[in-house]
Design a protein around this motif. Sequence first.
Motif, PDB file in Angstrom:
ATOM      1  N   GLU A 151      10.055  37.907  32.182  1.00 35.33           N
ATOM      2  CA  GLU A 151      10.340  36.791  32.676  1.00 35.33           C
ATOM      3  C   GLU A 151       9.519  36.220  33.734  1.00 35.33           C
ATOM      4  N   GLU A 207       6.788  34.586  31.540  1.00 31.24           N
ATOM      5  CA  GLU A 207       7.069  33.361  30.963  1.00 31.24           C
ATOM      6  C   GLU A 207       7.038  32.208  32.107  1.00 31.24           C
ATOM      7  N   ARG A 217       5.002  28.690  31.865  1.00 34.25           N
ATOM      8  CA  ARG A 217       5.574  27.463  31.883  1.00 34.25           C
ATOM      9  C   ARG A 217       5.128  26.680  32.962  1.00 34.25           C
ATOM     10  N   LEU A 277       4.594  30.047  23.659  1.00 34.73           N
ATOM     11  CA  LEU A 277       5.843  30.651  23.822  1.00 34.73           C
ATOM     12  C   LEU A 277       6.343  31.010  22.536  1.00 34.73           C
ATOM     13  N   PHE A 328       3.516  35.089  23.179  1.00 40.23           N
ATOM     14  CA  PHE A 328       4.449  35.139  24.231  1.00 40.23           C
ATOM     15  C   PHE A 328       6.012  35.196  24.000  1.00 40.23           C
ATOM     16  N   ARG A 337       9.466  36.555  23.848  1.00 43.94           N
ATOM     17  CA  ARG A 337      10.291  37.552  24.816  1.00 43.94           C
ATOM     18  C   ARG A 337      10.107  39.001  24.178  1.00 43.94           C
TER      19      ARG A 337
END
Length: 372
Positions: free
Chosen positions: A172, A175, A179, A193, A197, A199
């Motif tokens: 988390e 990420e 961002r 993402l 990347f 999760r």
Amino acid sequence: MMPLLKARRGRHKVFIGMAPGVGKTYRMLQEGHQLRSEGLDVVIGLLETHGRLETRQQAQGLETIPARQLTYNGVVLSEVDIEAILQRQPQLVLIDELAHTNAPGSVNEKRYQDVELLLRAGLDVYSTVNIQHLESLNDLVARITGVIVRERIPDRLLEEADEVVVVDVTPETLEERLREGRIYALEKVPQALTNFFQRHHLVALRELALRAVADSIEEQAAGDRQGAGTVSVRERVLVCLSTHPQSIRLLRRAARLTSAMDARLYVLFVADPQRFLTKAEVLQLETCDRLCEMFEGTFLRVESTDVVAAIAKAATEQRITQVVIGESPSRKWLWWLRRPLTDRLLQRLRGQGVDLHIISFPGEHPTAELDG
């Protein structure tokens, strides 16, 4: 001309993480500043900031050895200047991205080879690397992420390192950094993402990084104490096979146990030097060897007339925590697993923290097992 190499080998500390952006380089620079404040002569041998402002700011105040500039296909590339570092003779060199492939014309093909040269010259080195660059994990990382990593380093670099530090953040947090544009430029974030990347990729890579460090600590402890009395960080399963067809079933049972325990698998066959194997027995051992490879285990074949001693020795050398042996109701098919031998094995393993599993097969179906 480069200076002569010293007799003392330098110390190597590796900062490893699950992915770009976890803070490996930042942490390395932090420790460099701390050691410099304590009077150590610290220089930056090569720094890859990737445009990250925080990393550039953290590097301020540390002397940097100018990189060697090489032109390849019209592009100017910066590489570690080995000769300049050796002439400078600092106590500690900070070198980023251990798995990097050097430009043609460099002293070495790979940056980790530059680091090894500096270590042989007696200089201490701090370096950084991501877990996906380990050679042994290449196929696994490709299965997890769908990305084939081209730049890789031998696993021995972690095993030989004097210290390995995992720089860890939660998926988390990573990420969030992504961002915010703190890892890559904002225009690259959506693609990152949806690819590397994701999760579930980060969760798996984080587990690999933590496990790699645990394994490194375990190997280092074993080396320091020559394996004697060393407690294994991970479970290690040793399955002992004979030439009987049921050995294949035994191996599969041990593999299931290994998987459930997230353990390492070792397969041991003790050959009697006074007895020749038949063609069928040779073929069966080859089948077991192939199965062992499929299960990502290590196949061990030793010659001894004392099976108990051979098993106990293998258990000690490999720091085994679980030994698996087989036994049928008739106690005939594994000739060396008669009850007295089992008792002797228990006695030899007592005090080593090793659990013994005796697997009994109520029925024998060797043909089905061989075909399966």
